[in-house]
Design an enzyme around this catalytic site. Structure first.
Site, short mmCIF file in Angstrom:
data_model
loop_
_atom_site.label_atom_id
_atom_site.label_comp_id
_atom_site.label_asym_id
_atom_site.label_seq_id
_atom_site.Cartn_x
_atom_site.Cartn_y
_atom_site.Cartn_z
N GLU A 1 -1.63 -17.24 -34.25
CA GLU A 1 -0.71 -17.67 -33.47
C GLU A 1 0.76 -17.34 -33.61
OE1 GLU A 1 -0.10 -19.52 -30.50
OE2 GLU A 1 2.05 -19.24 -31.11
N CYS B 1 3.26 -28.76 -20.51
CA CYS B 1 3.18 -29.31 -19.26
C CYS B 1 3.89 -30.74 -19.32
CB CYS B 1 1.73 -29.92 -18.44
SG CYS B 1 1.03 -28.19 -17.90
#
Lengths: 446, 446
Positions: free
Chosen positions: B34, B44
């Site tokens: 990552e 979200c």
């Protein structure tokens, strides 16, 4: 012979039939005979008028008799009881002796509340709640008493649970007694316990596996004996089941089917030419069991009424069938079921399996994200989805609609798990509880 | 050759792939690279942390890197950027020069926010919001200003609408500008106007059909020119679209597909042996269009990630496909869509028709029964349901799930109209808004 389309019964099935017949045939004479004072009312709304959520009982009436007379040209007669049918002459005789001819007759006579066969069930203050007249009686009784009081609700069906909430809102203490081992016997154990816990939290005293044995007058109050113990109440409400009003149809020669309801085909036709039936008095085709069942529900009455009305008016019709889908609510917990559970599935020759899974109504990190417990039943060899039950906080009814849709479509449990559902943290989580339960069933959930 | 399963990207698709691969193969070495500081976070949820509904940004993180390392034995490396792939040698070279071998490589590189090509879009105070680092920057900017202030949101997508609500909650005045003629261009006119009305009621100033032309520094503030008019703002948030991060895969020889996303098959495999891709960087099979599309959504990323992870781990997989289902919310109005609308349907060779119908979230006589507007699209010759959009108050997301389920099942509009849905006045009306819209489409609603 009269061409009149005659409907006996003016609630959900009857008025749907009449209105649909009018849509199908603008010119036909249509008459509805209603033996009571009310037509087209929402019996399911009664607890919410009792509770005070709905201010006016008239708000429960979708349209009154005058509306149907004036706007739909449907001749609605109140206090008009059909007493006899002559299917050869095609006439109906009313209680007052009037004889009406018909070309097509739709029986929408509904169902009646049953009183258990124990002493005292007809004493004043022992009520059943089916129609608006019952609701007015209950309300009058509550108003006649000093504030407070105590009620015994017999039976953990929807009416018992919903009235429990309503009576609490009116300041009444509520005891609920259910003969079966679970407080809400229409639900399996896992979803049902969420409802029972919510009721208990609100102060409802629940006794399960205990039967009402007798009711005695006790001064102004009633003394109810449940499993040997006697307690005093200001009122007793019986929610101990209903039976179809099929006598009139039977006397006309209509065959009866499941549980004594009027047997109808997919078009709503009875076994007697010129007579249709719909709603709580009639059987309905079950989509999964693929045979007639008797599951009286307002939704079925409405849908069957439309089909029967259309077919009786000559426009054809075919009822898609039921899944016995129902929903109820207590406090913050909504609950319901659709399709069949394992016992019924096994009896019908399926090899059922069940999964239970807790999810959240919205993303877990959002405030107020409530638990939603989903139980799904499927047929192991084929994967076919057979039923579902949900209880919890968070769009339970619409999530049950998802399960109903999937069952109606013949989906497998895997296909349900693989549906593509939208997601937004404040309204629905990344993996919907229904999806998650289905995924758990196929080993696709952590 | 290493047997390592290597995942590039640690959000929804990447961590789903890694976790699923671990479930499929308890022993395999699994590494996740990552490039940022965060893994497995709910992008979200960012608007709800900005608004203050979610107290701690860490609440948006499902599981942190330590969890995956300790509990799942997944070697998660933060600040680890993959720079080059050698598909023949099966190695990935990191930014710091380290070379990692792999047996299977899953590209989960996501998508990035696009900035429109107008002067000033890179000035300080002009933000995009894709990940937690963006969210922290936005929050820091809000904290650095005196109370109040004014923001320009560019683009009426979900991020624009949701941030509008969040910024209002922070006491910021909000202007929203959208180039297309409708404030929420992802919705058709009828459902979209309910959203626009709710935003306007809350005080959002909306301009449609107007483009951002330039941004200039104006002392401590920014001056944005929209359709020729210049206004000053404390911040500008760009919600003007995203593009797939497909460069690394392309450099490895992976074919690109729709909109430049990495082309994958139903198992998540790219065109290069040993390389899978999933999530916002990849195409996905569309169930109705029956071809690959690029519709980046967290739900799709999660589901595709699981399929790709399982397949890459050798356990097989098949992605059922997407309907592009999404949901959002502003104030009391939730809204979303699933499947395709008429333009896309026509383009795909269908002969689409649409119906729009307003229903109620619960029985109309219950307090708080909100309007639910349903738009359904179906193919006229076959009756096949193709898409749906809903906006309003009352279980909108779950009602969209019903439409998604029906589309996935290949239901016709009539079959949807004939579903058997439960009913209880306080939670869902006698005829559900979705049922009612479908019934209206086939002439079976008053």
């Amino acid at each position: 012979m009269s061409d009149r389309l005659l409907v006996v019964g003016g609630d959900a099935a009857g008025m749907s039939a009449a209105a649909e017949a009018r849509r199908a045939d603008p010119d036909r004479a249509i008459t509805v005979l209603e033996r009571g004072e009310d037509v087209a009312y929402a019996a399911c709304g009664i607890p919410y008028w009792i509770s005070g959520d709905v201010a006016d009982i008239d708000d429960l009436v979708a349209h009154d008799a005058a509306y149907f007379r004036d706007r739909r040209r449907i001749d609605v007669r109140l206090d008009a009881e059909a007493r006899a049918v002559d299917p050869d002459a095609r006439t109906v005789t009313l209680a007052d002796g009037e004889v009406l001819g018909y070309g097509a007759l739709v029986m929408a006579t509904g169902a009646r509340a049953l009183r258990p066969e124990v002493p005292g069930v007809s004493l004043p203050g022992v009520l059943t709640v089916r129609d608006l007249a019952d609701a007015r009686r209950l309300d009058a009784l509550l108003r006649s008493r000093a504030a407070g009081g105590r009620a015994l609700l017999v039976g953990g069906g929807a009416i018992g649970v919903e009235l429990a909430e309503a009576l609490l809102a009116r300041g009444i203490e509520v005891d609920l007694v259910e003969l079966l081992p679970r407080a809400v016997p229409a639900l399996a154990a896992e979803p049902g316990e969420l409802v029972a816990a919510e009721m208990a939290r609100a102060g409802v005293s629940i006794r399960t596996g205990a039967g009402l044995e007798r009711i005695d007058a006790a001064g102004e109050r009633l003394a109810a004996t449940v499993a040997g113990a006697r307690s005093e109440y200001d009122l007793v409400v019986l929610g101990t089941g209903v039976a179809p009003n099929a006598e009139l149809a039977a006397s006309a020669g209509c065959e009866l089917g499941e549980r004594g309801a009027i047997a109808v085909d997919r078009r709503g036709r009875t076994s007697v030419a010129g007579i249709w039936a719909a709603g709580d008095c009639a059987t309905a085709h079950h989509r999964v069991l693929e045979r007639p069942v008797w599951i009286p529900l307002a939704t079925t009455a409405n849908a069957q009424g439309r089909v029967a009305g259309r077919d009786a008016a000559g426009a054809g019709g075919r009822f898609a069938g039921v899944l016995g889908s129902w929903v109820s609510k207590f406090g913050e917990v909504a609950f319901g079921a659709t399709g069949i559970d394992v016992d019924a599935a096994r009896e019908a020759g399926f090899a059922p399996r069940a999964v239970v899974r807790d999810g959240r109504g919205r993303s877990g990190y959002m405030p107020g994200a409530g638990r939603v417990r989903v139980r799904l039943v499927w047929d192991e060899p084929t994967g076919r989805l057979l039923g579902g039950q949900i209880a919890g906080a968070g769009a339970v009814s619409s999530r049950l609609h998802v399960v109903s849709t999937a069952i109606s479509a013949g989906m497998t449990i895997r296909e349900l798990a693989e549906c593509d559902f939208g997601y937004a943290p404040p309204v629905t989580p990344l993996r919907d509880p229904v999806e998650l339960a289905a995924a758990a069933a196929i080993g696709d959930a952590p």
